[in-house]
Scaffold this motif. Structure first.
Motif, mmCIF file in Angstrom:
data_model
loop_
_atom_site.group_PDB
_atom_site.id
_atom_site.type_symbol
_atom_site.label_atom_id
_atom_site.label_comp_id
_atom_site.label_asym_id
_atom_site.label_seq_id
_atom_site.Cartn_x
_atom_site.Cartn_y
_atom_site.Cartn_z
ATOM 1 N N ILE A 407 23.064 32.600 95.533
ATOM 2 C CA ILE A 407 23.430 31.205 95.260
ATOM 3 C C ILE A 407 22.491 30.618 94.207
ATOM 4 O O ILE A 407 22.941 29.999 93.228
ATOM 5 N N ALA A 408 21.179 30.818 94.398
ATOM 6 C CA ALA A 408 20.193 30.301 93.439
ATOM 7 C C ALA A 408 20.449 30.858 92.045
ATOM 8 O O ALA A 408 20.365 30.134 91.043
ATOM 9 N N ARG A 409 20.760 32.140 91.984
ATOM 10 C CA ARG A 409 20.979 32.789 90.687
ATOM 11 C C ARG A 409 22.199 32.204 89.978
ATOM 12 O O ARG A 409 22.148 31.871 88.785
ATOM 13 N N TYR A 410 23.314 32.058 90.700
ATOM 14 C CA TYR A 410 24.559 31.629 90.060
ATOM 15 C C TYR A 410 24.593 30.141 89.732
ATOM 16 O O TYR A 410 25.287 29.738 88.796
ATOM 17 N N VAL A 411 23.853 29.302 90.475
ATOM 18 C CA VAL A 411 23.826 27.875 90.111
ATOM 19 C C VAL A 411 22.758 27.577 89.074
ATOM 20 O O VAL A 411 22.612 26.423 88.644
ATOM 21 N N GLY A 412 22.000 28.602 88.655
ATOM 22 C CA GLY A 412 21.053 28.426 87.554
ATOM 23 C C GLY A 412 19.683 27.939 87.963
ATOM 24 O O GLY A 412 18.946 27.401 87.127
ATOM 25 N N MET A 413 19.299 28.127 89.230
ATOM 26 C CA MET A 413 17.939 27.756 89.643
ATOM 27 C C MET A 413 16.938 28.665 88.942
ATOM 28 O O MET A 413 17.116 29.887 88.914
ATOM 29 N N ASP A 435 13.916 28.681 82.910
ATOM 30 C CA ASP A 435 14.466 30.035 82.906
ATOM 31 C C ASP A 435 15.712 30.077 83.782
ATOM 32 O O ASP A 435 15.812 29.335 84.768
ATOM 33 N N ARG A 436 16.674 30.920 83.415
ATOM 34 C CA ARG A 436 17.877 31.065 84.238
ATOM 35 C C ARG A 436 18.427 32.464 84.102
ATOM 36 O O ARG A 436 18.209 33.141 83.091
ATOM 37 N N ASP A 437 19.151 32.891 85.111
ATOM 38 C CA ASP A 437 19.758 34.212 85.100
ATOM 39 C C ASP A 437 20.920 34.242 84.099
ATOM 40 O O ASP A 437 21.651 33.248 83.966
ATOM 41 N N PRO A 438 21.129 35.355 83.400
ATOM 42 C CA PRO A 438 22.245 35.434 82.445
ATOM 43 C C PRO A 438 23.615 35.210 83.083
ATOM 44 O O PRO A 438 24.563 34.815 82.410
ATOM 45 N N GLU A 439 23.719 35.476 84.396
ATOM 46 C CA GLU A 439 25.001 35.297 85.084
ATOM 47 C C GLU A 439 25.214 33.867 85.589
ATOM 48 O O GLU A 439 26.257 33.577 86.177
ATOM 49 N N ALA A 440 24.255 32.989 85.380
ATOM 50 C CA ALA A 440 24.384 31.617 85.895
ATOM 51 C C ALA A 440 25.614 30.930 85.297
ATOM 52 O O ALA A 440 25.961 31.127 84.125
ATOM 53 N N LEU A 441 26.258 30.115 86.108
ATOM 54 C CA LEU A 441 27.411 29.344 85.641
ATOM 55 C C LEU A 441 26.984 28.350 84.566
ATOM 56 O O LEU A 441 25.843 27.900 84.537
ATOM 57 N N THR A 442 27.913 28.019 83.701
ATOM 58 C CA THR A 442 27.667 26.961 82.711
ATOM 59 C C THR A 442 28.472 25.738 83.124
ATOM 60 O O THR A 442 29.593 25.844 83.627
ATOM 61 N N TRP A 443 27.886 24.563 82.900
ATOM 62 C CA TRP A 443 28.519 23.322 83.345
ATOM 63 C C TRP A 443 29.200 22.579 82.194
ATOM 64 O O TRP A 443 30.019 21.695 82.453
#
Length: 764
Positions: A407-413, A435-443
């Motif tokens: 969850i943290a990874r995909y919401v960009g925490m 910093d954010r994971d490359p798979e994080a969603l974009t808003w």
């Protein structure tokens, strides 16, 4: 005293807890969002209509999807319908849609799923066939009708302005050219901070019931449940353990009932958009506390909430019948969210602060983000992986560490540095970014039609924090990487692909604001009191970032319309821009609409003639440079002469001038006389009781309320265009609908008209 949300209460609720809400809608696809109390397979069908929407025709688009179990009693789904044969919807026609719900042992039609013993009749249609309807944007810009608004706090003062949208749609439901085509909610759709005690009283119990379990919130090495942190008693925890800043500077009341748990954020969305889960009665203040001040605050909040709940059926119907797009601002999480580097280090470096932000972002994703960009939630995409992780985390009663990490990874925490426990910041040119994971969603996202484009910016999670300044320094609202992704590439791509007639850019916080506010921000920055007035949220507090924003826009477009909110008053500003070594000139018109429900004493004052008498907005000039981007405010004399040569400014690349567009005289709306559906009977009775005092209340007189620059009462904006004839230029028009303060209360509107060409006389 606890709000009782047991099995009996849940059994009495209808299948649909909130929605349907019509979301991303385009010729090839239609997305509808809905929240349910049971797991379902949901089928969406879109129909053509005849006789101006009165009769249903053939099914054109269809789709189905299973709901995601975000809790034992909360199942959410956004279904996208498409044509199996490639059919495309077109502007100028009214379409209808229907939902069907397949449960384990039965099938329910939409009308059945909306109703229950406690809610025997629910209307979400303007036609006898009882199906929601919508229209696509037209082919010609002069027929486009866009609604935008922001900042809706349930217990805020004044009447909720969002139900006015229902009246606007109802008045033109069978007229595709005049009916509102799109709704943009530009921030603060909910408030994570500044929550009324009675609202949290409902949200805590409802949230636990929706999840079916109690979240363990990390606090100083131990854990607490939401019920152990009652309404009105959270200020110390919010400020000192979570690190949140909304309660600093003697504003503890703003965080006394801050949302903490995931269930509370989920519940708050349901309560904002649907009347279904609200209690029929509230306890009196003396039944929940013995503190005299708290009793008074409780009863006053209940008074405002009851009026808010009274018109929620109109909000629900409106959102079912217009394509609705949203973007967060800070209060969707908490006041000052990601304001500057200091906030990020203070909050994201603490377990409770991090948990609250993650909960808020997950709730935003499910209740807002999913419908904005449904393609991110298709099979195998990051959005679906996030929903699966949220489902797993809830099924494990909040104990599944891998699901929590996903969850943290995909919401960009941002990840935290193991050595310091602080969030990791990385360089992007001269600034730090989270910093954010490359798979994080974009808003951020784009909405297109045949006649316009809307570029929706995310100015919260892509900020650039100056690397060579103090952590409280005002950020770039878009870091260099974000400028490229959110502005440059979309502007270039759309310029090549389409012949659009107008570009809208949604900037949740203002590009330009009142000059007195700028003075206050600069003073507070010098005093290092940046959290007291959101210093860093406005574009024009960081001149380098503002210069880059303007030059980026004007390199690709000669005409830009900004839609903005945030500041609890509405206005229109016109910027004329010219280059020093070119005859090319550009125009930017900023349309601000705020607040839907959060008027304050100060905004009521600036709504009147007092503002124009005491602090009128004056014309402002800036000169700027392109490489590196920067700009400086100057006087007209410095720019155009009237001073000695050595006092004048030279060698700049461009200059611009800002003028405020005046309000036209107030007009009564075509549905303004009868507003009984918008004012609760007890509120009407109170208004009538004080009718005899009206002649003495001069500040409520219509004449005094005719301010010239802003609308400071709760309002909703309708944007449309007027095209030139031989004697006039093209115009963009913003009609701001609000409730009159004089008796009897009516829905009135103030019109602002701005030309869509630079003001040549001001540039010469």
């Amino acid at each position: 005293m606890k709000y009782q949300v047991g099995d009996e209460f849940l059994q009495q609720l209808p299948l649909i807890l909130a929605g349907p809400i019509l979301k991303h809608t385009e010729p090839e696809s239609v997305t509808v969002w809905v929240a349910l109390k049971q797991s379902c397979q949901v089928e969406l069908k879109v129909y053509e209509t005849t006789n101006y929407g009165e009769a249903l025709g053939n099914c054109l688009l269809e789709g189905e999807r299973s709901s995601f179990a975000l809790g034992k009693n909360l199942h959410v789904v956004a279904i996208t319908a498409r044509s199996p044969i490639g059919y495309r919807l077109t502007g100028g026609y009214i379409y209808a849609y229907d939902l069907q719900f397949t449960l384990a042992d039965q099938t329910q039609q939409m009308q059945q799923a909306l109703c229950s013993n406690s809610l025997p009749t629910v209307s979400i249609s303007y036609f006898e066939h009882q199906k929601p309807t919508f229209v696509l944007p037209p082919n010609h810009l002069q027929d486009l009708q866009i609604v935008h608004a922001s900042c809706r706090k349930p217990h805020g003062h004044g009447f909720d302005a969002l139900p006015i949208l229902d009246s606007l749609i109802e008045a033109s439901a069978n007229q595709p050219q005049h009916r509102p085509h799109q709704l943009f909610l530009t921030g603060d759709q909910i408030y994570g901070d500044d929550v009324a005690d009675p609202s949290l009283w409902v949200a805590t119990s409802l949230g636990d019931a929706l999840l079916g379990w109690e979240e363990q919130l990390p606090m100083n090495g131990v854990y607490c449940t939401p019920q152990q942190l009652p309404p009105g008693e959270r200020a110390d925890v919010a400020t000192n353990q979570a690190g949140l800043t909304a309660g600093l500077h003697n504003k503890s009341e703003k965080v006394n009932s801050h949302l903490f748990s995931l269930g509370e954020y989920y519940a708050t969305y349901l309560l904002a958009w649907s009347p279904v889960c609200w209690p029929t009665t509230f306890p009196q203040g003396d039944q929940v506390t013995r503190d005299r001040h708290a009793i008074k605050d409780w009863n006053q909040a209940v008074w405002h909430l009851r009026q808010f709940i009274y018109t929620l059926w109109k909000v629900r119907r409106a959102l079912a019948n217009i394509p609705t797009y949203t973007i967060f601002d800070d209060h969707d999480v908490s006041d000052d969210w990601n304001l500057n580097q200091a906030w990020c280090l203070r909050v994201l470096g603490r377990p409770l602060g991090r948990r609250i932000v993650q909960n808020a972002l997950l709730a935003y994703t499910v209740f807002q983000g999913w419908g904005n960009t449904p393609e991110q939630f298709a099979k195998g995409k990051a959005g679906e992986k996030l929903l699966t992780a949220a489902q797993a985390w809830s099924a494990s009663l909040g104990r599944d560490a891998k699901a929590d990490e996903a969850i943290a990874r995909y919401v960009g925490m941002p990840a935290n540095d193991p050595a310091t426990g602080l969030p990791i910041l990385v360089r992007d040119g001269a600034v730090f970014i989270l910093d954010r994971d490359p798979e994080a969603l974009t808003w951020h996202y784009i909405v297109r039609s045949d006649c316009h484009e809307v570029i929706v910016l995310d100015t919260r999670t892509w900020r650039g924090y100056p690397a060579d300044q103090k952590p409280i320094a005002p950020p770039m609202l878009l870091c260099p990487q974000a400028f490229e992704q959110q502005l440059v590439l979309p502007l270039q791509q759309l310029a090549e692909e389409t012949q659009i007639q107008n570009t809208f850019v949604i900037a949740p916080t203002n590009v330009f604001g009142m000059q007195v506010v700028d003075w206050i921000h600069h003073w507070n920055l010098k005093q290092e009191k940046v959290f007291s007035t959101d210093v860093g949220d406005a574009w024009n507090i960081n001149m380098g970032a503002l210069a880059k924003f303007l030059t980026t826009l004007f390199e690709e477009r000669q005409q830009i319309v900004i839609l903005s909110g945030d500041i609890h008053y509405s206005s229109v500003a016109h910027l004329s821009y010219t280059r020093t070594h070119s005859k090319l000139q550009s125009v930017l018109v900023q349309l601000t609409a705020s607040a839907l429900k959060n008027e304050e004493t100060l905004t009521r004052l600036i709504h009147t003639r007092l503002k124009d008498w005491l602090l009128p907005e004056k014309m402002r000039h800036w000169i700027g440079w392109s490489n590196p981007p920067n700009m400086v405010e100057v006087s007209a004399k410095q720019l155009f002469g009237g001073l000695r040569p050595y006092q004048m400014v030279t060698n700049y690349d461009w200059h611009c001038v800002l003028e405020w567009i005046p309000r036209n005289p107030v007009q009564t709306s075509r549905f303004g006389a009868d507003i009984s559906p918008l004012i609760a009977p007890w509120k009407r009775a109170e208004n009538a009781k004080w009718k005899w005092l009206q002649p003495l209340m001069f500040w409520k007189f219509r004449w005094f309320q005719e301010g010239r620059e802003v609308v400071g009462l709760n309002n909703l904006a309708l944007v449309h265009f007027e095209f030139a004839d031989a004697s006039n230029s093209d115009k963009v028009i913003q009609d701001l609908y609000w409730f009159s303060s004089w008796y009897p209360t009516q829905i009135v509107y103030s019109r602002f008209e701005s030309q869509l060409i630079p003001n040549q006389s001001l540039l010469e």
